[in-house]
Design a protein around this motif. Structure first.
Motif, short mmCIF file in Angstrom:
data_model
loop_
_atom_site.label_atom_id
_atom_site.label_comp_id
_atom_site.label_asym_id
_atom_site.label_seq_id
_atom_site.Cartn_x
_atom_site.Cartn_y
_atom_site.Cartn_z
N TYR A 98 0.85 -1.18 0.00
CA TYR A 98 0.00 0.00 0.00
C TYR A 98 0.89 1.24 0.00
CZ TYR A 98 -3.41 -3.37 1.79
OH TYR A 98 -4.23 -4.46 1.95
N GLU A 99 0.60 2.20 -0.84
CA GLU A 99 1.27 3.49 -0.83
C GLU A 99 0.33 4.46 -0.10
OE1 GLU A 99 4.33 4.27 -2.05
OE2 GLU A 99 4.69 2.26 -2.83
N VAL A 100 0.89 5.24 0.80
CA VAL A 100 0.08 6.14 1.62
C VAL A 100 0.69 7.54 1.58
CG1 VAL A 100 -0.91 6.55 3.91
CG2 VAL A 100 -0.49 4.20 3.15
N GLY A 101 -0.16 8.53 1.37
CA GLY A 101 0.26 9.93 1.42
C GLY A 101 -0.49 10.64 2.52
N ILE A 102 0.20 11.47 3.26
CA ILE A 102 -0.41 12.25 4.33
C ILE A 102 -0.41 13.71 3.89
CG2 ILE A 102 -0.27 12.95 6.75
CD1 ILE A 102 -0.85 9.94 6.38
N PHE A 103 -1.61 14.30 3.87
CA PHE A 103 -1.80 15.66 3.39
C PHE A 103 -2.42 16.52 4.49
CE2 PHE A 103 -1.94 12.87 -0.21
CZ PHE A 103 -1.36 13.56 -1.25
N ALA A 104 -1.99 17.76 4.61
CA ALA A 104 -2.76 18.72 5.40
C ALA A 104 -4.10 18.86 4.69
CB ALA A 104 -2.04 20.06 5.48
N GLN A 105 -5.16 19.04 5.45
CA GLN A 105 -6.50 19.12 4.86
C GLN A 105 -6.53 20.14 3.73
OE1 GLN A 105 -9.76 20.38 7.44
NE2 GLN A 105 -10.98 18.71 6.58
N ASP A 106 -7.07 19.73 2.60
CA ASP A 106 -7.25 20.55 1.40
C ASP A 106 -5.94 20.92 0.70
OD1 ASP A 106 -10.03 20.53 1.74
OD2 ASP A 106 -9.93 22.25 3.09
N SER A 107 -4.82 20.36 1.13
CA SER A 107 -3.54 20.62 0.45
C SER A 107 -3.36 19.65 -0.71
CB SER A 107 -2.38 20.47 1.43
OG SER A 107 -1.15 20.61 0.74
N GLU A 108 -2.78 20.12 -1.79
CA GLU A 108 -2.48 19.26 -2.93
C GLU A 108 -1.11 18.61 -2.80
OE1 GLU A 108 -4.52 18.35 -5.45
OE2 GLU A 108 -6.06 19.42 -4.31
N GLU A 109 -0.29 19.12 -1.88
CA GLU A 109 1.07 18.60 -1.71
C GLU A 109 1.16 17.75 -0.45
OE1 GLU A 109 4.00 21.69 -2.02
OE2 GLU A 109 2.90 22.66 -3.64
N ALA A 110 1.73 16.57 -0.59
CA ALA A 110 1.87 15.67 0.55
C ALA A 110 2.87 16.21 1.56
CB ALA A 110 2.31 14.29 0.08
N ALA A 111 2.53 16.11 2.83
CA ALA A 111 3.46 16.44 3.90
C ALA A 111 4.38 15.25 4.16
CB ALA A 111 2.70 16.80 5.16
N ALA A 112 3.89 14.05 3.84
CA ALA A 112 4.68 12.83 3.99
C ALA A 112 4.08 11.76 3.09
CB ALA A 112 4.66 12.35 5.44
N GLU A 113 4.91 10.82 2.72
CA GLU A 113 4.40 9.67 1.97
C GLU A 113 5.29 8.47 2.26
OE1 GLU A 113 4.46 10.31 -2.26
OE2 GLU A 113 6.62 10.13 -2.36
N GLY A 114 4.70 7.32 2.09
CA GLY A 114 5.47 6.11 2.34
C GLY A 114 4.72 4.90 1.86
N HIS A 115 5.20 3.74 2.30
CA HIS A 115 4.52 2.50 1.95
C HIS A 115 4.40 1.61 3.18
CE1 HIS A 115 8.74 1.14 1.35
NE2 HIS A 115 8.26 0.01 1.84
N PHE A 116 3.56 0.63 3.00
CA PHE A 116 3.17 -0.27 4.08
C PHE A 116 2.91 -1.61 3.43
CE2 PHE A 116 0.05 -1.31 7.52
CZ PHE A 116 0.74 -0.82 8.60
N ILE A 117 3.66 -2.65 3.77
CA ILE A 117 3.46 -3.97 3.17
C ILE A 117 2.89 -4.92 4.20
CG2 ILE A 117 4.53 -5.96 2.03
CD1 ILE A 117 6.64 -4.04 0.91
#
Length: 143
Positions: A98-117
């Motif tokens: 799974y690829e996961v992106g963490i965004f501030a609400q309503d932001s188009e740019e990810a504050a963080a991203e990663g993966h989870f297997i």
């Protein structure tokens, strides 16, 4: 050192809103790195439960985390609302990346991203099991 840019919001297939908590902040005034991994876990498992795939209490199989990683791009802090986006990057016989992106609400740019297997195993024996057809169909919709 250069690194790849984060994926855009449009790369993610499902989103979950997560309020930050006071206790998420660390002494430096931003969300501590370990909290992001909790958000990854919550976003993935909540999506699986809502899609009728994962039965946490009685299902014949469970997912064990075998690998996780996170890259950080911008700080977040309480009392921000964040949105965790996810998509399935790889569907194996008994594993899912799974690829996961963490965004501030309503932001188009990810504050963080990663993966989870996750490797899916029999609840009792803890041995890998093939993903059932229902799971494959549901997860392919997130790919």
């Amino acid at each position: 050192m250069s690194r790849d840019a984060a994926r855009p919001r449009s790369a993610y297939r499902a989103f979950r809103t997560i309020p930050t908590r006071w206790s998420d902040n660390d002494v430096y005034g931003h969300v501590n790195n370990v909290v992001y991994y909790s958000w990854f876990d919550s976003a993935v498992n909540a999506e699986l439960v809502e899609r009728g795939l994962l039965d946490i209490e009685h299902g014949p199989m469970i997912g064990l985390v075998v690998e996780t990683q996170c890259r950080y791009f911008a700080p977040l802090s309480f009392p921000q609302i964040v949105e965790a986006g996810m998509w399935v990057a790889k569907l194996g016989t008994s594993s899912v990346r799974y690829e996961v992106g963490i965004f501030a609400q309503d932001s188009e740019e990810a504050a963080a991203e990663g993966h989870f297997i996750h490797v899916y195993v029999d609840r009792d024996t803890r041995r890998p099991v093939p993903l059932p057809d229902k799971w494959r169909e549901g997860l392919e919709r997130l790919a």
